[in-house]
Design an enzyme around this catalytic site. Structure first.
Site, short mmCIF file in Angstrom:
data_model
loop_
_atom_site.label_atom_id
_atom_site.label_comp_id
_atom_site.label_asym_id
_atom_site.label_seq_id
_atom_site.Cartn_x
_atom_site.Cartn_y
_atom_site.Cartn_z
N ARG A 45 -5.67 -5.81 5.49
CA ARG A 45 -5.67 -4.36 5.61
C ARG A 45 -4.62 -3.99 6.65
NH1 ARG A 45 -6.68 -4.29 10.24
NH2 ARG A 45 -6.27 -2.06 10.29
N GLY A 46 -4.39 -2.65 6.77
CA GLY A 46 -3.30 -2.21 7.63
C GLY A 46 -2.07 -2.08 6.75
N ALA A 47 -1.42 -0.92 6.84
CA ALA A 47 -0.36 -0.60 5.87
C ALA A 47 0.75 -1.67 5.78
CB ALA A 47 0.21 0.78 6.20
N ARG A 82 -4.82 0.14 -3.48
CA ARG A 82 -5.09 1.11 -2.41
C ARG A 82 -3.99 2.18 -2.46
NH1 ARG A 82 -7.08 -0.82 3.25
NH2 ARG A 82 -8.06 1.22 3.05
N ASP A 234 -0.41 5.29 7.86
CA ASP A 234 -0.42 4.70 6.51
C ASP A 234 0.63 5.32 5.61
OD1 ASP A 234 -3.29 4.25 7.67
OD2 ASP A 234 -2.92 2.75 6.11
N LYS A 245 -6.00 6.52 9.46
CA LYS A 245 -7.43 6.30 9.28
C LYS A 245 -8.25 7.57 9.57
CE LYS A 245 -8.99 3.45 7.99
NZ LYS A 245 -9.28 3.42 6.53
O1 MRU Z 1 -8.13 1.06 5.82
P1 MRU Z 1 -7.22 0.27 6.72
O2 MRU Z 1 -7.94 -0.58 7.71
O3 MRU Z 1 -6.18 -0.49 5.93
O4 MRU Z 1 -6.45 1.37 7.55
C1 MRU Z 1 -5.54 0.98 8.53
C2 MRU Z 1 -5.01 2.10 9.30
O5 MRU Z 1 -5.32 3.26 9.08
C3 MRU Z 1 -3.98 1.78 10.34
O6 MRU Z 1 -4.06 2.66 11.41
C4 MRU Z 1 -2.60 1.90 9.70
O7 MRU Z 1 -2.51 1.13 8.54
C5 MRU Z 1 -1.53 1.51 10.63
S1 MRU Z 1 -1.49 -0.22 10.79
C6 MRU Z 1 -0.21 -0.77 11.65
#
Ligand code: MRU
Length: 332
Positions: A45-47, A82, A234, A245
């Protein structure tokens, strides 16, 4: 620091983030379906990390079948996992651009190389973000001496969310390495609790932090106990509106009310110049079961919200800190 992804022969090895911080388990992904499942279920997870893993997913798919139909089917499967994190779609488009012109027999090896390049570039971009954010934190920290600088973050935008270093946390780590006195307020991030991932990272780095329930953020800002908010992103629209988020927007509103500077840190791969404003950003709606309510309760579970550009003091990218209304200057 463990790696969020690694190549192992013809497999992609990831850290299963659904088990952290309680268990540290690596998973070996050998097929496209494994990667799609890892992204959808949030094992990764995380963009930025999602984007890099998707690129490897294409490489794994092409090792089995590499004609045009197989390439397009793999892209479609991964694109559907996603919707909000634009790095996923950015990486898939880049893979198509590189691979589609090649003869099918050349594609699998080229896909593996390109996925590696995407991963290396993400790590380099985040290292540059750290370097650009450090002077900002150093200046604020000087004004707070001898007190530590109180930084608030939301979700997890540390190394776990990227290939390496993190985005929002990259400058925080750099400031810590530079010897600045820091303390981080880590919001829990309902319902998936990515705040626990941030807490785990900070504990590993021996960086002082305090975990809070999401709703404590307004009180702490009102009490003057937050000097700066830094979050990841994201998808950032061309006008600077930023999806991150769920819960980020409320922090930005509270920060504006209490005069706390609110910054976003993200690589250029998170900026969607084709998206004019936040209204056009698709918001992922996740399974209501994530809220933990008894079966049958009506629930809504939007996973992201959009913070309007006007609430953002600056966007820290690998090219420097940019005002959200000047983002178009960074367009390719
Ligand atoms: O649903 P997630 O855990 O994938 O969401 C992640 C986030 O919202 C992070 O803040 C975002 O991806 C930035 S990560 C460097």
């Amino acid at each position: 620091m463990l790696a969020t992804l690694a190549e192992d022969g013809d497999a992609l090895v990831i850290l299963d983030q659904t088990l952290l911080p309680y268990e540290v388990v690596e998973r070996r992904l050998t097929r496209l379906a494994d990667v799609a499942h890892a992204i959808r279920s949030m094992q990764v997870r995380g963009a930025p990390l999602i984007g890099a893993c998707a690129a490897y997913g294409i490489a794994l798919a092409l090792a089995e079948a590499a004609d045009d139909a197989a390439l397009e089917a793999a892209i479609a499967l991964l694109a559907g996992t996603r919707p909000t994190a634009v790095n996923l779609h950015w990486a898939l488009q880049r893979m198509r651009r590189v691979l589609a012109p090649l003869a099918p027999a050349m594609r699998a090896a080229a896909a593996w190389r390109e996925a590696g390049a995407i991963a290396r570039e993400d790590a380099a971009a985040n290292a540059a973000i750290a370097a650009h954010g450090l002077p900002l934190l150093a200046r604020l920290a000087r004004s707070r001496q001898p007190q530590p600088l109180d930084i608030m973050t939301h979700c997890n935008a540390g190394w776990l969310a990227t290939v390496a270093h993190g985005t929002a946390l990259a400058s925080v780590y750099a400031a810590h390495r530079a010897g600045l006195a820091l303390h981080v307020w880590v919001s829990e991030t309902r319902p998936r609790k990515q705040g626990l991932l941030t807490a785990w990272e900070l504990a590993e780095a021996r960086l002082p932090y305090t975990l809070i329930a999401d709703n404590a953020a307004g009180l702490l800002m009102r009490q003057g106990r937050v000097d700066i908010v830094i979050v990841g992103a994201d998808r950032i629209a061309a006008n600077g509106d930023t999806a991150n988020k769920i819960g980020t927007y409320l922090k930005a509103l509270a920060a504006r009310e209490h005069g706390v500077p609110f910054y976003v840190a993200a690589p250029l791969s998170t900026i969607d110049f084709s998206c004019p404003s936040g209204e056009a950003i698709p918001i992922e709606e996740r399974d209501g079961a994530e809220l933990g309510a008894p079966a049958g309760f009506p629930v809504a579970n939007p996973a992201f919200d959009v913070t309007p550009a006007g609430l953002i003091a600056g966007i820290i990218t690998e090219r420097g800190i940019c005002r959200p209304d000047r983002l178009r200057d960074l367009a390719p």
